[in-house]
Design a protein around this motif. Structure first.
Motif, PDB file in Angstrom:
ATOM      1  N   LEU A  50       0.825  -1.211   0.000  1.00  0.00           N
ATOM      2  CA  LEU A  50       0.000   0.000   0.000  1.00  0.00           C
ATOM      3  C   LEU A  50       0.861   1.263   0.000  1.00  0.00           C
ATOM      4  CD1 LEU A  50      -2.977   0.953   0.221  1.00  0.00           C
ATOM      5  CD2 LEU A  50      -2.627   1.071   2.683  1.00  0.00           C
ATOM      6  N   LYS A  51       0.537   2.189  -0.955  1.00  0.00           N
ATOM      7  CA  LYS A  51       1.254   3.479  -1.007  1.00  0.00           C
ATOM      8  C   LYS A  51       0.357   4.621  -0.574  1.00  0.00           C
ATOM      9  CE  LYS A  51       3.498   4.887  -4.534  1.00  0.00           C
ATOM     10  NZ  LYS A  51       3.644   5.285  -5.934  1.00  0.00           N
ATOM     11  N   HIS A  52      -0.939   4.499  -0.882  1.00  0.00           N
ATOM     12  CA  HIS A  52      -1.853   5.617  -0.653  1.00  0.00           C
ATOM     13  C   HIS A  52      -3.264   5.067  -0.471  1.00  0.00           C
ATOM     14  CE1 HIS A  52      -3.286   9.728  -0.959  1.00  0.00           C
ATOM     15  NE2 HIS A  52      -4.215   9.304  -1.782  1.00  0.00           N
ATOM     16  N   LYS A  53      -3.998   5.674   0.460  1.00  0.00           N
ATOM     17  CA  LYS A  53      -5.374   5.192   0.709  1.00  0.00           C
ATOM     18  C   LYS A  53      -6.288   6.396   0.903  1.00  0.00           C
ATOM     19  CE  LYS A  53      -7.829   3.181   4.625  1.00  0.00           C
ATOM     20  NZ  LYS A  53      -7.723   2.411   5.870  1.00  0.00           N
ATOM     21  N   GLU A  54      -7.505   6.329   0.338  1.00  0.00           N
ATOM     22  CA  GLU A  54      -8.488   7.400   0.569  1.00  0.00           C
ATOM     23  C   GLU A  54      -9.877   6.820   0.772  1.00  0.00           C
ATOM     24  OE1 GLU A  54      -8.620  11.002  -1.631  1.00  0.00           O
ATOM     25  OE2 GLU A  54      -6.441  11.029  -1.931  1.00  0.00           O
ATOM     26  N   LEU A  55     -10.689   7.569   1.490  1.00  0.00           N
ATOM     27  CA  LEU A  55     -12.074   7.154   1.688  1.00  0.00           C
ATOM     28  C   LEU A  55     -12.907   7.597   0.496  1.00  0.00           C
ATOM     29  CD1 LEU A  55     -12.441   8.113   5.441  1.00  0.00           C
ATOM     30  CD2 LEU A  55     -12.346   5.790   4.502  1.00  0.00           C
ATOM     31  N   PHE A  56     -13.939   6.820   0.208  1.00  0.00           N
ATOM     32  CA  PHE A  56     -14.826   7.133  -0.913  1.00  0.00           C
ATOM     33  C   PHE A  56     -16.198   7.523  -0.370  1.00  0.00           C
ATOM     34  CE2 PHE A  56     -18.134   5.457  -3.817  1.00  0.00           C
ATOM     35  CZ  PHE A  56     -17.903   6.308  -4.890  1.00  0.00           C
ATOM     36  N   LYS A  57     -16.665   8.713  -0.777  1.00  0.00           N
ATOM     37  CA  LYS A  57     -17.965   9.190  -0.302  1.00  0.00           C
ATOM     38  C   LYS A  57     -19.083   8.635  -1.178  1.00  0.00           C
ATOM     39  CE  LYS A  57     -16.743  13.564   1.757  1.00  0.00           C
ATOM     40  NZ  LYS A  57     -16.317  14.876   1.341  1.00  0.00           N
ATOM     41  N   GLY A  58     -20.096   8.091  -0.540  1.00  0.00           N
ATOM     42  CA  GLY A  58     -21.273   7.646  -1.274  1.00  0.00           C
ATOM     43  C   GLY A  58     -22.316   8.761  -1.298  1.00  0.00           C
ATOM     44  N   ASN A  59     -23.547   8.412  -1.661  1.00  0.00           N
ATOM     45  CA  ASN A  59     -24.628   9.409  -1.665  1.00  0.00           C
ATOM     46  C   ASN A  59     -24.960   9.822  -0.233  1.00  0.00           C
ATOM     47  OD1 ASN A  59     -24.918   9.360  -4.418  1.00  0.00           O
ATOM     48  ND2 ASN A  59     -26.466   7.750  -4.378  1.00  0.00           N
ATOM     49  N   PRO A  60     -25.334  11.106  -0.011  1.00  0.00           N
ATOM     50  CA  PRO A  60     -25.686  11.521   1.349  1.00  0.00           C
ATOM     51  C   PRO A  60     -26.987  10.870   1.811  1.00  0.00           C
ATOM     52  CG  PRO A  60     -26.152  13.277  -0.219  1.00  0.00           C
ATOM     53  CD  PRO A  60     -25.472  12.179  -0.989  1.00  0.00           C
ATOM     54  N   LYS A  61     -27.110  10.654   3.101  1.00  0.00           N
ATOM     55  CA  LYS A  61     -28.298  10.001   3.677  1.00  0.00           C
ATOM     56  C   LYS A  61     -29.044  10.992   4.574  1.00  0.00           C
ATOM     57  CE  LYS A  61     -27.086   6.000   1.961  1.00  0.00           C
ATOM     58  NZ  LYS A  61     -27.858   5.291   0.955  1.00  0.00           N
ATOM     59  N   ALA A  62     -30.367  10.821   4.640  1.00  0.00           N
ATOM     60  CA  ALA A  62     -31.182  11.712   5.474  1.00  0.00           C
ATOM     61  C   ALA A  62     -30.939  11.421   6.956  1.00  0.00           C
ATOM     62  CB  ALA A  62     -32.656  11.515   5.136  1.00  0.00           C
ATOM     63  N   VAL A  63     -30.913  12.491   7.738  1.00  0.00           N
ATOM     64  CA  VAL A  63     -30.778  12.373   9.205  1.00  0.00           C
ATOM     65  C   VAL A  63     -31.835  13.267   9.851  1.00  0.00           C
ATOM     66  CG1 VAL A  63     -29.267  12.727  11.187  1.00  0.00           C
ATOM     67  CG2 VAL A  63     -28.288  12.029   9.011  1.00  0.00           C
ATOM     68  N   ILE A  64     -32.495  12.750  10.878  1.00  0.00           N
ATOM     69  CA  ILE A  64     -33.555  13.523  11.546  1.00  0.00           C
ATOM     70  C   ILE A  64     -33.046  14.053  12.879  1.00  0.00           C
ATOM     71  CG2 ILE A  64     -35.853  13.374  12.613  1.00  0.00           C
ATOM     72  CD1 ILE A  64     -36.531  11.267  10.469  1.00  0.00           C
ATOM     73  N   ASP A  65     -33.197  15.356  13.083  1.00  0.00           N
ATOM     74  CA  ASP A  65     -32.858  15.985  14.370  1.00  0.00           C
ATOM     75  C   ASP A  65     -34.090  15.870  15.272  1.00  0.00           C
ATOM     76  OD1 ASP A  65     -32.379  17.643  16.498  1.00  0.00           O
ATOM     77  OD2 ASP A  65     -31.462  19.245  15.309  1.00  0.00           O
ATOM     78  N   VAL A  66     -34.010  14.966  16.246  1.00  0.00           N
ATOM     79  CA  VAL A  66     -35.189  14.698  17.089  1.00  0.00           C
ATOM     80  C   VAL A  66     -35.577  15.921  17.917  1.00  0.00           C
ATOM     81  CG1 VAL A  66     -34.856  12.207  17.217  1.00  0.00           C
ATOM     82  CG2 VAL A  66     -33.763  13.682  18.911  1.00  0.00           C
TER      83      VAL A  66
END
Ligand code: SF4
Ligand code: SF4
Length: 289
Positions: A50-66
């Protein structure tokens, strides 16, 4: 601009890894891309560092503020993916796995209690292997967007190839005809389809050929374990010729192959029959690139 050679199969288990790893062994001046992000396995045979690693962003998900939610139930009624539920405490929450990121609930919520949160759905890597640089990826279990992840790793391989003046990109695609395969063959210079001499093999080849045609990508076929059913091999090759596919070669059945893979050896290196076949296939493929 570098030339992109893609190896795919209509389904898993046809010998795609046998051919791709063997081409990785024999092909000069290339970057390897493991585009099978759902079940990457090229790294198992190529021992990458391994030389380099990055995270991959998927589609955003809904979150409810209770704290903002007024329990009007509108979002739960509107969500066509049944992603919004009420927990035992009476609070509304979103099931991330079911959420399709459509944002309807966010737009509709009268209390502005819903936001879209970015989530990571995988990782991608750049690694050194004994056969050249490899760009590969891993999708998290249950995560979506494997097509986007494939597009991303292929793009990264093209950037590196331009920077380092590397003429070829060898892509190990995923089986089937789904979203990641579409991303894999899109923009390829040539696609090699690995088939097997079974009724399913011919049927899968027909589907993959139609997919390549719809993306206007030239393709050829290799029949693996051809000698297990020479009549079916003949039918596959006849179909290929009739449809304008190149018949690139045949690989014989050899018990040496599974033994080599179990021992983490590349079949080209370990099995004389594979070496002979792949040398011929490689020469024909390079003429097509
Ligand atoms: S629409 Fe908004 S206020 Fe109504 S239940 Fe959903 S989160 Fe709560
Ligand atoms: S964003 Fe769409 S799919 Fe996700 S919870 Fe809201 S309405 Fe359902």
């Amino acid at each position: 601009m570098s030339k992109e050679l893609v190896i795919i199969s209509g389904k898993g288990g046809t010998g795609k890894t046998t051919l791709t790893s063997s081409l990785a062994y024999v092909m000069k001046d290339k970057i390897i891309v493991d585009a099978d992000a759902d079940a990457a396995n090229m790294y198992i045979l190529t021992s990458p560092k391994l030389k380099h690693k990055e995270l991959f962003k998927g589609n955003p998900k809904a979150v409810i503020d209770v704290n903002k939610c007024v329990n009007c139930d509108l979002c739960r009624k509107l969500c066509r993916f049944d992603a919004i539920h009420i927990n035992p405490d009476g609070n509304y929450y979103v099931d991330e796995v079911k959420c399709d990121s459509c944002e309807l609930c966010k737009i509709a919520c009268p209390a502005e209690a819903i936001t879209m949160k970015e989530v990571y759905s995988g990782e991608w890597y750049e690694s050194e292997t004994p056969f050249g640089l490899m760009v590969h990826a891993k999708l998290y279990p249950g995560a979506e967007n494997s097509g986007n992840l494939v597009t991303m790793v292929k793009h990264r391989a093209h950037v590196i190839s331009e920077e380092q003046d590397i003429p070829y990109i060898l892509v190990d695609g995923s089986p089937g005809i789904g979203c990641p395969v579409i991303s894999t063959i899109s923009g390829a210079n040539f696609v090699v389809v690995v088939s097997e001499p079974t009724p399913a093999g011919l049927h899968d080849l027909e589907r993959v050929k139609r997919l390549c045609d719809s993306f206007k990508v030239k393709s050829g076929v290799v029949v693996n374990k051809y000698d297990l059913n020479e009549e079916k091999t003949r039918q596959i090759e006849e179909f290929a010729k009739k449809e304008g596919m190149e018949v690139l070669g045949r690989i014989p059945f050899d018990e040496c192959v599974p033994k080599a893979i179990v021992n983490l050896q590349i079949p080209y290196e370990a099995c004389e029959s594979v070496k002979r076949a792949v040398d011929e296939i490689y020469a024909r493929v390079m003429e097509k690139l």
